[in-house]
Design a protein around this motif. Sequence first.
Motif, PDB file in Angstrom:
ATOM      1  N   LEU A  54       6.464   1.986 -17.277  1.00 34.44           N
ATOM      2  CA  LEU A  54       6.915   2.903 -16.226  1.00 34.44           C
ATOM      3  C   LEU A  54       8.121   3.706 -16.688  1.00 34.44           C
ATOM      4  N   ILE A  55       9.057   3.014 -17.325  1.00 36.96           N
ATOM      5  CA  ILE A  55      10.286   3.671 -17.762  1.00 36.96           C
ATOM      6  C   ILE A  55       9.990   4.768 -18.782  1.00 36.96           C
ATOM      7  N   PHE A  56       9.067   4.482 -19.709  1.00 38.68           N
ATOM      8  CA  PHE A  56       8.806   5.420 -20.810  1.00 38.68           C
ATOM      9  C   PHE A  56       7.544   6.246 -20.600  1.00 38.68           C
ATOM     10  N   VAL A  75      13.586   8.935  -9.196  1.00 38.78           N
ATOM     11  CA  VAL A  75      14.363   7.936  -8.468  1.00 38.78           C
ATOM     12  C   VAL A  75      13.539   6.667  -8.254  1.00 38.78           C
ATOM     13  N   LEU A  76      12.275   6.841  -7.866  1.00 41.35           N
ATOM     14  CA  LEU A  76      11.429   5.705  -7.522  1.00 41.35           C
ATOM     15  C   LEU A  76      11.075   4.839  -8.731  1.00 41.35           C
ATOM     16  N   ARG A  77      10.662   5.470  -9.812  1.00 44.40           N
ATOM     17  CA  ARG A  77      10.145   4.702 -10.946  1.00 44.40           C
ATOM     18  C   ARG A  77      11.195   3.779 -11.591  1.00 44.40           C
ATOM     19  N   PRO A  78      12.435   4.240 -11.841  1.00 43.92           N
ATOM     20  CA  PRO A  78      13.420   3.309 -12.404  1.00 43.92           C
ATOM     21  C   PRO A  78      13.726   2.131 -11.472  1.00 43.92           C
ATOM     22  N   LEU A  79      13.781   2.395 -10.166  1.00 42.52           N
ATOM     23  CA  LEU A  79      14.037   1.309  -9.210  1.00 42.52           C
ATOM     24  C   LEU A  79      12.903   0.285  -9.238  1.00 42.52           C
ATOM     25  N   LEU A  80      11.665   0.789  -9.241  1.00 45.39           N
ATOM     26  CA  LEU A  80      10.522  -0.110  -9.265  1.00 45.39           C
ATOM     27  C   LEU A  80      10.463  -0.875 -10.585  1.00 45.39           C
ATOM     28  N   ALA A  81      10.741  -0.193 -11.687  1.00 41.43           N
ATOM     29  CA  ALA A  81      10.731  -0.842 -12.995  1.00 41.43           C
ATOM     30  C   ALA A  81      11.775  -1.959 -13.060  1.00 41.43           C
ATOM     31  N   SER A  82      12.957  -1.707 -12.519  1.00 39.01           N
ATOM     32  CA  SER A  82      14.010  -2.731 -12.505  1.00 39.01           C
ATOM     33  C   SER A  82      13.577  -3.954 -11.707  1.00 39.01           C
ATOM     34  N   LEU A  83      12.926  -3.700 -10.565  1.00 36.49           N
ATOM     35  CA  LEU A  83      12.439  -4.804  -9.729  1.00 36.49           C
ATOM     36  C   LEU A  83      11.393  -5.623 -10.478  1.00 36.49           C
ATOM     37  N   GLY A 105       0.820  -1.206   0.000  1.00 33.33           N
ATOM     38  CA  GLY A 105       0.000   0.000   0.000  1.00 33.33           C
ATOM     39  C   GLY A 105       0.855   1.257   0.000  1.00 33.33           C
ATOM     40  N   THR A 106       1.936   1.244   0.768  1.00 32.01           N
ATOM     41  CA  THR A 106       2.841   2.391   0.819  1.00 32.01           C
ATOM     42  C   THR A 106       3.506   2.617  -0.537  1.00 32.01           C
ATOM     43  N   LEU A 107       3.958   1.533  -1.182  1.00 30.51           N
ATOM     44  CA  LEU A 107       4.587   1.652  -2.501  1.00 30.51           C
ATOM     45  C   LEU A 107       3.596   2.145  -3.553  1.00 30.51           C
ATOM     46  N   VAL A 108       2.345   1.683  -3.443  1.00 30.02           N
ATOM     47  CA  VAL A 108       1.315   2.151  -4.375  1.00 30.02           C
ATOM     48  C   VAL A 108       1.088   3.644  -4.183  1.00 30.02           C
ATOM     49  N   ILE A 136      -1.493   3.068   1.877  1.00 29.49           N
ATOM     50  CA  ILE A 136      -1.717   3.958   0.731  1.00 29.49           C
ATOM     51  C   ILE A 136      -1.707   5.414   1.194  1.00 29.49           C
ATOM     52  N   TYR A 137      -2.307   5.668   2.349  1.00 33.70           N
ATOM     53  CA  TYR A 137      -2.337   7.039   2.882  1.00 33.70           C
ATOM     54  C   TYR A 137      -0.920   7.517   3.199  1.00 33.70           C
ATOM     55  N   VAL A 138      -0.139   6.657   3.860  1.00 33.13           N
ATOM     56  CA  VAL A 138       1.234   7.011   4.227  1.00 33.13           C
ATOM     57  C   VAL A 138       2.074   7.259   2.975  1.00 33.13           C
ATOM     58  N   GLY A 139       1.956   6.362   1.994  1.00 39.12           N
ATOM     59  CA  GLY A 139       2.722   6.515   0.763  1.00 39.12           C
ATOM     60  C   GLY A 139       2.362   7.787   0.023  1.00 39.12           C
ATOM     61  N   SER A 140       1.069   8.101  -0.029  1.00 36.54           N
ATOM     62  CA  SER A 140       0.624   9.319  -0.709  1.00 36.54           C
ATOM     63  C   SER A 140       1.181  10.561  -0.028  1.00 36.54           C
ATOM     64  N   TYR A 141       1.279  10.504   1.295  1.00 34.51           N
ATOM     65  CA  TYR A 141       1.791  11.651   2.056  1.00 34.51           C
ATOM     66  C   TYR A 141       3.261  11.916   1.726  1.00 34.51           C
ATOM     67  N   PHE A 142       4.046  10.837   1.611  1.00 34.10           N
ATOM     68  CA  PHE A 142       5.483  10.988   1.377  1.00 34.10           C
ATOM     69  C   PHE A 142       5.845  11.062  -0.107  1.00 34.10           C
ATOM     70  N   SER A 143       4.864  10.848  -0.982  1.00 33.85           N
ATOM     71  CA  SER A 143       5.179  10.794  -2.424  1.00 33.85           C
ATOM     72  C   SER A 143       5.762  12.104  -2.936  1.00 33.85           C
ATOM     73  N   ALA A 144       5.334  13.222  -2.345  1.00 35.99           N
ATOM     74  CA  ALA A 144       5.844  14.525  -2.797  1.00 35.99           C
ATOM     75  C   ALA A 144       7.268  14.784  -2.308  1.00 35.99           C
ATOM     76  N   LYS A 145       7.721  13.996  -1.336  1.00 36.94           N
ATOM     77  CA  LYS A 145       9.037  14.231  -0.739  1.00 36.94           C
ATOM     78  C   LYS A 145      10.137  13.382  -1.378  1.00 36.94           C
ATOM     79  N   ILE A 146       9.748  12.336  -2.122  1.00 38.85           N
ATOM     80  CA  ILE A 146      10.735  11.461  -2.760  1.00 38.85           C
ATOM     81  C   ILE A 146      10.627  11.644  -4.270  1.00 38.85           C
ATOM     82  N   PRO A 147      11.725  11.993  -4.963  1.00 37.30           N
ATOM     83  CA  PRO A 147      11.668  12.253  -6.407  1.00 37.30           C
ATOM     84  C   PRO A 147      11.161  11.051  -7.199  1.00 37.30           C
ATOM     85  N   GLU A 148      10.201  11.309  -8.089  1.00 30.56           N
ATOM     86  CA  GLU A 148       9.640  10.249  -8.923  1.00 30.56           C
ATOM     87  C   GLU A 148      10.697   9.653  -9.843  1.00 30.56           C
TER      88      GLU A 148
END
Length: 263
Positions: free
Chosen positions: A120-122, A245-253, A13-16, A231-243
């Motif tokens: 995600l990558i593109f 950075v997150l999207r390439p890491l998630l795509a690789s996984l 939920g946090t990752l979503v 989901i609530y926690v992740g949404s709160y922190f989503s603005a603080k972590i650069p997208e």
Amino acid sequence: MDLAYIVSGLLVGTLVGLTGVGGGSLMTPLLVFLFDFAPKTAIGTDLLFAAITKTGGVLVHHNKHQSVEWKIVGLLALGSLPASLAVVYLLTYVMEKNDGVTQLMTTTLGVTLILTAISLIFRSVFTRKSHEIALQRKTHHERFGRWQNLLTILTGIVLGALVTLTSVGAGALGTVTLLFLYPRLATVRIVGTDLAHAIPLTAVAGLGHMHMGNVDLVLLGSLLVGSLPGIYVGSYFSAKIPEKVLRPLLASLLILIGLKFVL
């Protein structure tokens, strides 16, 4: 309820919330590899999990942002719901005793995860090109002219089959396809429309899997207890972590997990 399942629901939920990627691409592999659930049980449970969690997202988009294009939702559903029912029928009555069913589901799941990672990558590229095309056209229905509605229905058919077989595809793949088909739509309307279509699709597919005995209700309850606050926690922190950075890491996984399923 199992604490490990609740924690897993919280993590997904946090990752979503952080990335906006649908839970299916994360939850189903987690259930298969970490908790050793059969792929069909992981897929069936995750489909109902998605139907419930996405409902809250649609309420926000429709009531707060008025960002659901219901005509497009209807066209997608016109293709996806019959396709989902057809796949459920085939799995239940035609392929129920076929040993290759599990292999089909895991291979399709792996391929869909890889496609999700690529989308995600593109995604930023698709979004930018969509905006450029939109500036050249008067309405978002002009891109394919009279073929627009048919292509939307065909997209629904593909999504319906993929989601029912794998529980993956209604999120990232649906969003990217809508960006391509409807470049005039604002991103918030694309997301809202995709979410609204995902609810009946995952509900129909999930109930079909429940009919086949592929849903673990105790697991479903535990995942929901963890995921909703996640989901609530992740949404709160989503603005603080650069997208970026997150999207390439998630795509690789997702690519690694997809290759494991395929191979």
